[in-house]
Structure formats: structure tokens, C-alpha cells
Design a protein around this motif. Sequence first.
Motif, short mmCIF file in Angstrom:
data_model
loop_
_atom_site.label_atom_id
_atom_site.label_comp_id
_atom_site.label_asym_id
_atom_site.label_seq_id
_atom_site.Cartn_x
_atom_site.Cartn_y
_atom_site.Cartn_z
N VAL A 293 62.58 30.12 20.74
CA VAL A 293 61.86 30.06 22.08
C VAL A 293 62.88 30.63 23.10
CG1 VAL A 293 60.92 28.69 23.81
CG2 VAL A 293 60.57 28.01 21.63
N ILE A 294 64.23 30.30 23.33
CA ILE A 294 65.07 30.81 24.13
C ILE A 294 65.22 32.27 24.01
CG2 ILE A 294 67.54 30.62 24.80
CD1 ILE A 294 67.39 27.80 24.21
N LYS A 295 65.61 32.79 22.65
CA LYS A 295 65.89 34.22 22.34
C LYS A 295 64.66 34.82 23.01
CE LYS A 295 66.79 37.21 18.64
NZ LYS A 295 65.27 37.85 17.97
N ASN A 296 63.29 34.46 22.59
CA ASN A 296 62.24 35.45 22.84
C ASN A 296 61.86 35.29 24.32
OD1 ASN A 296 61.16 36.68 20.28
ND2 ASN A 296 61.48 34.66 19.56
N VAL A 297 62.00 34.13 24.98
CA VAL A 297 61.66 34.15 26.55
C VAL A 297 62.75 35.32 26.95
CG1 VAL A 297 61.88 32.91 28.46
CG2 VAL A 297 60.74 32.26 26.57
N GLY A 298 64.07 35.09 26.80
CA GLY A 298 64.95 35.74 27.36
C GLY A 298 64.83 37.25 27.01
N GLU A 299 64.62 37.62 25.99
CA GLU A 299 64.23 39.03 25.72
C GLU A 299 63.24 39.46 26.40
OE1 GLU A 299 64.03 39.27 21.49
OE2 GLU A 299 66.39 39.14 21.07
N ASN A 300 62.06 38.89 26.67
CA ASN A 300 61.02 39.43 27.37
C ASN A 300 60.62 39.09 28.66
OD1 ASN A 300 59.32 40.48 24.88
ND2 ASN A 300 60.00 38.64 24.13
N ILE A 301 61.68 38.55 29.54
CA ILE A 301 61.51 38.52 31.02
C ILE A 301 61.98 39.67 31.44
CG2 ILE A 301 62.15 37.10 32.89
CD1 ILE A 301 61.77 34.60 31.18
#
Length: 86
Positions: free
Chosen positions: A78-86
Motif C-alpha cells: 500500500v505504502i509503495k503504490n500510494v507513494g509512487e502514484n501521488i
Amino acid sequence: KESFPFRYIIKLKNREERWRLQKKLREKGIKVEQPVFRPLHRYLGFSDDDFPNTSEAHDCVLSIPIYPALSDEDIEHVIKNVGENI
């Protein structure tokens, strides 16, 4: 002290950004949603025009899963994908 969050709410710039992030995270298998409840004025039948700040705030937020049953791997995902897409 006896409670814990099971969702974390993030606010995006606008509805389109919220939709874009929501779509990308779902593609990665992350269940994200708008907050469960609609603004009170919508339940009461009032117009969004009368409550523009509330409507805008609700339309631009996304609830991401953060709860105790998530594994460390799920949390990192979750953290990785939110961070990469914000």
C-alpha cells in the motif's frame, strides 16, 4: 487509547486526481474507496451548491486500507503504490 484506525483518508487536489489514484491502486489490488458516508446535506436532499466546501472535500478524498490484520507485506505494498502514484 482503546481504538485504532482501520482506514486512512488522504485528500487529493481534485476529483479527477482522486479518480486517477483510485483506479491505479485498484489495478494493483489495493481496495480503496471514497469515505463510506456521504456528506450529511446529501442525505437530507440539500444541493451541493449550498455546501460547496463540504462537497469538494468529500469528492477529493480517498480512503486507503490500514488496519491491524494487514500483513507487513500488505502494508508495504500500500505504502509503495500510494507513494509512487501521488
